[in-house]
Design a protein around this motif. Structure first.
Motif, PDB file in Angstrom:
ATOM      1  N   SER B  88       0.828  -1.216   0.000  1.00  8.89           N
ATOM      2  CA  SER B  88       0.000   0.000   0.000  1.00  8.89           C
ATOM      3  C   SER B  88       0.853   1.253   0.000  1.00  8.89           C
ATOM      4  O   SER B  88       0.517   2.240  -0.665  1.00  8.89           O
ATOM      5  CB  SER B  88      -0.926   0.049   1.199  1.00  8.89           C
ATOM      6  N   ILE B  89       1.987   1.212   0.743  1.00  9.16           N
ATOM      7  CA  ILE B  89       2.878   2.371   0.742  1.00  9.16           C
ATOM      8  C   ILE B  89       3.402   2.620  -0.672  1.00  9.16           C
ATOM      9  O   ILE B  89       3.488   3.771  -1.126  1.00  9.16           O
ATOM     10  CB  ILE B  89       4.049   2.133   1.711  1.00  9.16           C
ATOM     11  N   VAL B  90       3.709   1.526  -1.400  1.00  4.91           N
ATOM     12  CA  VAL B  90       4.175   1.686  -2.784  1.00  4.91           C
ATOM     13  C   VAL B  90       3.107   2.386  -3.620  1.00  4.91           C
ATOM     14  O   VAL B  90       3.405   3.316  -4.377  1.00  4.91           O
ATOM     15  CB  VAL B  90       4.529   0.313  -3.383  1.00  4.91           C
ATOM     16  N   VAL B  91       1.846   1.961  -3.463  1.00  7.78           N
ATOM     17  CA  VAL B  91       0.774   2.576  -4.261  1.00  7.78           C
ATOM     18  C   VAL B  91       0.622   4.054  -3.908  1.00  7.78           C
ATOM     19  O   VAL B  91       0.442   4.905  -4.786  1.00  7.78           O
ATOM     20  CB  VAL B  91      -0.546   1.811  -4.050  1.00  7.78           C
ATOM     21  N   ILE B  92       0.732   4.393  -2.609  1.00 10.84           N
ATOM     22  CA  ILE B  92       0.596   5.792  -2.194  1.00 10.84           C
ATOM     23  C   ILE B  92       1.718   6.638  -2.809  1.00 10.84           C
ATOM     24  O   ILE B  92       1.478   7.731  -3.333  1.00 10.84           O
ATOM     25  CB  ILE B  92       0.620   5.895  -0.657  1.00 10.84           C
ATOM     26  N   ILE B  93       2.960   6.108  -2.779  1.00 11.34           N
ATOM     27  CA  ILE B  93       4.081   6.860  -3.356  1.00 11.34           C
ATOM     28  C   ILE B  93       3.861   7.070  -4.842  1.00 11.34           C
ATOM     29  O   ILE B  93       4.068   8.165  -5.376  1.00 11.34           O
ATOM     30  CB  ILE B  93       5.405   6.113  -3.104  1.00 11.34           C
ATOM     31  N   GLN B  94       3.397   6.011  -5.533  1.00 12.05           N
ATOM     32  CA  GLN B  94       3.188   6.154  -6.970  1.00 12.05           C
ATOM     33  C   GLN B  94       2.150   7.212  -7.280  1.00 12.05           C
ATOM     34  O   GLN B  94       2.287   7.971  -8.237  1.00 12.05           O
ATOM     35  CB  GLN B  94       2.757   4.812  -7.567  1.00 12.05           C
ATOM     36  N   ALA B  95       1.081   7.286  -6.468  1.00  9.39           N
ATOM     37  CA  ALA B  95       0.028   8.247  -6.766  1.00  9.39           C
ATOM     38  C   ALA B  95       0.475   9.666  -6.432  1.00  9.39           C
ATOM     39  O   ALA B  95       0.203  10.599  -7.178  1.00  9.39           O
ATOM     40  CB  ALA B  95      -1.240   7.913  -5.996  1.00  9.39           C
ATOM     41  N   LEU B  96       1.163   9.850  -5.295  1.00 12.16           N
ATOM     42  CA  LEU B  96       1.451  11.214  -4.843  1.00 12.16           C
ATOM     43  C   LEU B  96       2.636  11.818  -5.575  1.00 12.16           C
ATOM     44  O   LEU B  96       2.647  13.003  -5.869  1.00 12.16           O
ATOM     45  CB  LEU B  96       1.737  11.217  -3.340  1.00 12.16           C
ATOM     46  N   ILE B  97       3.660  11.026  -5.843  1.00 15.07           N
ATOM     47  CA  ILE B  97       4.907  11.602  -6.317  1.00 15.07           C
ATOM     48  C   ILE B  97       5.181  11.269  -7.776  1.00 15.07           C
ATOM     49  O   ILE B  97       5.735  12.079  -8.500  1.00 15.07           O
ATOM     50  CB  ILE B  97       6.063  11.154  -5.401  1.00 15.07           C
ATOM     51  N   PHE B  98       4.765  10.091  -8.243  1.00 17.93           N
ATOM     52  CA  PHE B  98       5.079   9.743  -9.621  1.00 17.93           C
ATOM     53  C   PHE B  98       3.868   9.798 -10.541  1.00 17.93           C
ATOM     54  O   PHE B  98       3.930   9.297 -11.658  1.00 17.93           O
ATOM     55  CB  PHE B  98       5.725   8.367  -9.665  1.00 17.93           C
ATOM     56  N   ALA B  99       2.753  10.379 -10.088  1.00 19.39           N
ATOM     57  CA  ALA B  99       1.596  10.644 -10.941  1.00 19.39           C
ATOM     58  C   ALA B  99       1.049   9.396 -11.612  1.00 19.39           C
ATOM     59  O   ALA B  99       0.600   9.436 -12.731  1.00 19.39           O
ATOM     60  CB  ALA B  99       1.921  11.694 -11.998  1.00 19.39           C
ATOM     61  N   ASP B 100       1.099   8.257 -10.921  1.00 20.48           N
ATOM     62  CA  ASP B 100       0.616   7.005 -11.495  1.00 20.48           C
ATOM     63  C   ASP B 100      -0.680   6.626 -10.787  1.00 20.48           C
ATOM     64  O   ASP B 100      -0.673   6.137  -9.670  1.00 20.48           O
ATOM     65  CB  ASP B 100       1.689   5.931 -11.294  1.00 20.48           C
ATOM     66  N   GLY B 101      -1.810   6.862 -11.437  1.00 14.64           N
ATOM     67  CA  GLY B 101      -3.095   6.591 -10.796  1.00 14.64           C
ATOM     68  C   GLY B 101      -3.656   7.860 -10.177  1.00 14.64           C
ATOM     69  O   GLY B 101      -2.925   8.654  -9.608  1.00 14.64           O
ATOM     70  N   GLY B 102      -4.974   8.051 -10.291  1.00 12.83           N
ATOM     71  CA  GLY B 102      -5.564   9.308  -9.851  1.00 12.83           C
ATOM     72  C   GLY B 102      -5.666   9.417  -8.350  1.00 12.83           C
ATOM     73  O   GLY B 102      -5.681   8.418  -7.640  1.00 12.83           O
ATOM     74  N   LEU B 103      -5.744  10.679  -7.862  1.00 13.74           N
ATOM     75  CA  LEU B 103      -5.871  10.891  -6.417  1.00 13.74           C
ATOM     76  C   LEU B 103      -7.240  10.473  -5.916  1.00 13.74           C
ATOM     77  O   LEU B 103      -7.368   9.932  -4.817  1.00 13.74           O
ATOM     78  CB  LEU B 103      -5.645  12.363  -6.083  1.00 13.74           C
ATOM     79  N   SER B 104      -8.280  10.713  -6.727  1.00 10.00           N
ATOM     80  CA  SER B 104      -9.613  10.352  -6.265  1.00 10.00           C
ATOM     81  C   SER B 104      -9.807   8.845  -6.321  1.00 10.00           C
ATOM     82  O   SER B 104     -10.703   8.315  -5.685  1.00 10.00           O
ATOM     83  CB  SER B 104     -10.672  11.036  -7.114  1.00 10.00           C
ATOM     84  N   ALA B 105      -8.954   8.147  -7.086  1.00  6.76           N
ATOM     85  CA  ALA B 105      -9.071   6.695  -7.186  1.00  6.76           C
ATOM     86  C   ALA B 105      -8.037   5.998  -6.328  1.00  6.76           C
ATOM     87  O   ALA B 105      -7.782   4.808  -6.516  1.00  6.76           O
ATOM     88  CB  ALA B 105      -8.930   6.252  -8.638  1.00  6.76           C
ATOM     89  N   LEU B 106      -7.427   6.727  -5.387  1.00 14.88           N
ATOM     90  CA  LEU B 106      -6.354   6.134  -4.572  1.00 14.88           C
ATOM     91  C   LEU B 106      -6.870   4.952  -3.753  1.00 14.88           C
ATOM     92  O   LEU B 106      -6.214   3.914  -3.647  1.00 14.88           O
ATOM     93  CB  LEU B 106      -5.769   7.206  -3.660  1.00 14.88           C
ATOM     94  N   GLY B 107      -8.085   5.111  -3.181  1.00 15.83           N
ATOM     95  CA  GLY B 107      -8.646   4.023  -2.386  1.00 15.83           C
ATOM     96  C   GLY B 107      -8.870   2.779  -3.215  1.00 15.83           C
ATOM     97  O   GLY B 107      -8.555   1.667  -2.791  1.00 15.83           O
ATOM     98  N   ILE B 108      -9.389   2.973  -4.442  1.00 14.07           N
ATOM     99  CA  ILE B 108      -9.623   1.832  -5.329  1.00 14.07           C
ATOM    100  C   ILE B 108      -8.314   1.150  -5.677  1.00 14.07           C
ATOM    101  O   ILE B 108      -8.210  -0.083  -5.669  1.00 14.07           O
ATOM    102  CB  ILE B 108     -10.355   2.325  -6.587  1.00 14.07           C
ATOM    103  N   ASN B 109      -7.278   1.955  -5.961  1.00 13.04           N
ATOM    104  CA  ASN B 109      -5.997   1.356  -6.330  1.00 13.04           C
ATOM    105  C   ASN B 109      -5.414   0.564  -5.178  1.00 13.04           C
ATOM    106  O   ASN B 109      -4.880  -0.528  -5.385  1.00 13.04           O
ATOM    107  CB  ASN B 109      -5.018   2.441  -6.764  1.00 13.04           C
ATOM    108  N   ILE B 110      -5.487   1.127  -3.939  1.00  9.81           N
ATOM    109  CA  ILE B 110      -4.950   0.391  -2.797  1.00  9.81           C
ATOM    110  C   ILE B 110      -5.715  -0.912  -2.604  1.00  9.81           C
ATOM    111  O   ILE B 110      -5.130  -1.975  -2.394  1.00  9.81           O
ATOM    112  CB  ILE B 110      -5.014   1.248  -1.517  1.00  9.81           C
ATOM    113  N   LEU B 111      -7.051  -0.825  -2.728  1.00 11.04           N
ATOM    114  CA  LEU B 111      -7.868  -2.023  -2.543  1.00 11.04           C
ATOM    115  C   LEU B 111      -7.503  -3.096  -3.558  1.00 11.04           C
ATOM    116  O   LEU B 111      -7.282  -4.261  -3.208  1.00 11.04           O
ATOM    117  CB  LEU B 111      -9.348  -1.644  -2.658  1.00 11.04           C
ATOM    118  N   ASN B 112      -7.399  -2.700  -4.855  1.00 11.41           N
ATOM    119  CA  ASN B 112      -7.141  -3.704  -5.893  1.00 11.41           C
ATOM    120  C   ASN B 112      -5.735  -4.249  -5.813  1.00 11.41           C
ATOM    121  O   ASN B 112      -5.517  -5.445  -5.916  1.00 11.41           O
ATOM    122  CB  ASN B 112      -7.318  -3.079  -7.281  1.00 11.41           C
ATOM    123  N   ILE B 113      -4.752  -3.354  -5.683  1.00 11.49           N
ATOM    124  CA  ILE B 113      -3.367  -3.781  -5.887  1.00 11.49           C
ATOM    125  C   ILE B 113      -2.789  -4.389  -4.632  1.00 11.49           C
ATOM    126  O   ILE B 113      -2.060  -5.371  -4.705  1.00 11.49           O
ATOM    127  CB  ILE B 113      -2.519  -2.605  -6.391  1.00 11.49           C
TER     128      ILE B 113
END
Lengths: 251, 309
Positions: B88-113
């Motif tokens: 989950s920390i990896v997904v958060i870093i990707q969304a916040l700093i490397f622009a991979d995956g939307g901010l509003s979809a962060l919860g969905i990405n954490i849940l799926n990945i």
């Protein structure tokens, strides 16, 4: 393997570079959430928020070329959304040619996904081009994120660059031994490289922890002394976005 | 695999965000319990490493390549709670700093990945260990299956979220087929890489692998059961957004005209409680009732079949 992840370059000429990271994070959140949760058929609200986002991105990026070069992550979704007018079958038919017909709903959905995802990625690129990675984490700490998460994030960020350079070293030595990544049978050597890195990483983590204990680690990682500016532009953009949202909700 | 902004509507993304915050909290507490302060350094290092491992591309064939998701691998080597936190920390870093995956979809990405791959991978490797024993070879085979199925189930989770709150009106069947077949191929590569990594780990440092040193699996499974109950209770919040059209079985029943529901009296017809007028609350109440009945039944079954020492 792409090298783009390892070097997020800062735009030091920007006006926003000295603005406090908390303000930038909050405004990015407000703007992108209010765009993502709005309907595209609400034309006035949508274009106002889009304009605010364009202002923010324009102030923070050095050039359009830089922005486009870093938006490579959404290419598959853009390709998918370009096919939508032919796939999606809702609304009335606008245009028909032999067997192919374009529906109105499909056009709306295409522009919806295209605009929202590009705007979201552009906002994130703008944030990371005016704020360094560790400033973002300091901002998260000031936003009262749980302490454990902030420390794990900072550790992860500090070691990503270390492991990337180590991985490049491993790949170089693999290449010099004549390794080329072609079939599924080559995944074995890739996996062995990865697991060697995992073992080294775990041992390194234990060593780093004992050295942290030796220096008297008590759970606090940051001492923030830098003076930050405040920005009127960000206040203005956020309030415009919020007010248009409230107006469109009350109507 | 990272969902951008504007793909899933607001209520579903908000609910997914709530679910992922809750399960992150639970797994942080659990990993803090068995690692203590050391947890911070090791979790940070491991998430940096998983970030780098996600950059390894492996060829699938026909000119395409996939990359490791790492959920099953992290869970097998680090244990369920620490593994979920790291990914989950990896997904958060990707969304916040490397622009991979939307901010509003962060919860969905954490849940799926991270959460779905972690839970599915842990469930599969744990049951595999119970059935086929703790020998190295069986663990490696189990890790192949766990890696493959975790990727496939993560794509299935995306399809479910899409069906509940997709902003696009492409038919769900075609989305399901496209997502699941492509992720089946990626899953084979992921399973192979997971199995090879575990193979070398078991040869070199078998004392670091969580699944092989973990003797008291009974204690850990109870913890897993708690997470599952929490997840199902929070899925309750999603239910009212589900489609109101009849599901597959009902429509088949109507087609073949053996739909006799007018004649039978059911207490919870169409998932709603009697005597409560508000639609939303009644649906949620009846779902909670159903989940708790299931939990009670499962507990009864476990208690009856437990051997007395």
């Amino acid at each position: 393997m792409s090298n783009k992840h390892s070097s997020p370059n800062l735009n030091t000429a920007s006006y926003l570079i000295d603005v406090e990271p908390v303000e930038k994070i909050i405004s990015v959140l407000v703007l992108s959430l209010s765009l993502a949760f709005n309907d595209i058929r609400n034309t006035f609200t949508f274009t106002t928020i889009l304009f605010c986002i364009m202002c923010f991105v324009y102030v923070s990026i050095p050039s359009i070329k830089f922005l486009i070069g870093r938006m490579y992550v959404i290419i598959p979704f853009i390709l998918f959304s370009l096919f939508l007018p032919f796939l999606s079958k809702s609304g009335s038919i606008i245009y028909e040619y032999k067997n192919i017909s374009i529906y109105q709903g499909g056009l709306f959905e295409m522009s919806n996904i295209l605009l929202k995802s590009t705007a979201g990625v552009a906002m994130a690129v703008a944030l990371s081009s005016t704020t360094s990675q560790f400033d973002i984490i300091k901002g998260l700490e000031r936003l009262k994120f749980p302490k454990i998460f902030v420390s794990i994030l900072s550790f992860a960020l500090r070691y990503i660059s270390v492991y990337i350079s180590e991985f490049q070293r491993i790949r170089l030595s693999m290449k010099s031994r004549g390794f080329n990544n072609k079939g599924l049978s080559d995944s074995r050597s890739l996996a062995y490289a990865g697991s060697a890195m995992l073992i080294r990483g775990f041992e390194r983590g234990e060593k780093v922890y004992s050295s942290m204990i030796a220096r008297g680690f008590d759970g606090n990682l940051f001492i923030n002394k830098k003076k930050w500016n405040k920005s009127k532009l960000l206040y203005f953009l956020c309030s415009v976005a919020l007010i248009t949202n409230i107006i469109s909700l009350s109507l | 695999m990272h969902v951008p902004d504007g793909f899933i509507n607001a209520p579903v993304s908000a609910t997914a965000g709530l679910i992922s915050v809750g399960s992150l909290w639970v797994s942080t507490k659990a990993s803090n319990k068995f690692l203590g302060d050391k947890f911070i350094a090791i979790a940070g290092m491991m998430s940096a490493l998983i970030f780098v491992l996600q950059m390894i591309n492996f060829p699938i064939g026909a000119g395409t390549s996939g990359h490791l998701l790492g959920g099953a691998l992290a869970v097998i080597i680090l244990g369920p709670s620490l593994g979920i936190v790291c990914v989950s920390i990896v997904v958060i870093i990707q969304a916040l700093i490397f622009a991979d995956g939307g901010l509003s979809a962060l919860g969905i990405n954490i849940l799926n990945i991270s959460i779905v791959t972690g839970l599915i991978g842990w469930f599969i490797i744990n049951t595999w260990k119970k059935i086929f024993g703790e020998k190295n070879f069986s663990l490696i085979l189990g890790s192949f299956v766990a890696g493959m199925l975790s990727v496939v189930m993560s794509s299935v989770a995306f399809v479910i979220e899409y069906a509940l709150g997709g902003t696009v009106s492409v038919a769900i069947g075609s989305v399901f087929i496209a997502m699941v077949t492509s992720h089946f191929l990626i899953g084979i590569g992921e399973g192979l890489i997971t199995a090879f990594i575990l193979n070398l780990f078991l040869k070199v440092r078998s004392d670091l692998v969580f699944i092989s040193i973990n003797k008291e699996s009974r204690h850990k499974t109870i913890h897993l059961k708690r997470i599952l109950i929490f997840l199902s209770l929070s899925l309750v919040l999603l239910v009212p957004f589900a489609s109101t059209s009849p599901d597959g079985l009902e429509s088949i029943a109507k087609e073949f005209s053996f739909d006799n529901s007018e004649n039978t009296a059911i207490l919870l017809e169409d998932y709603s409680m009697p005597l409560i007028s508000n639609n939303f609350i009644s649906i949620i109440l009846s779902t909670i009732l159903g989940v708790s009945i299931l939990v009670v039944l499962i507990n009864l079954y476990l208690n009856l079949t437990r051997k007395n020492p």
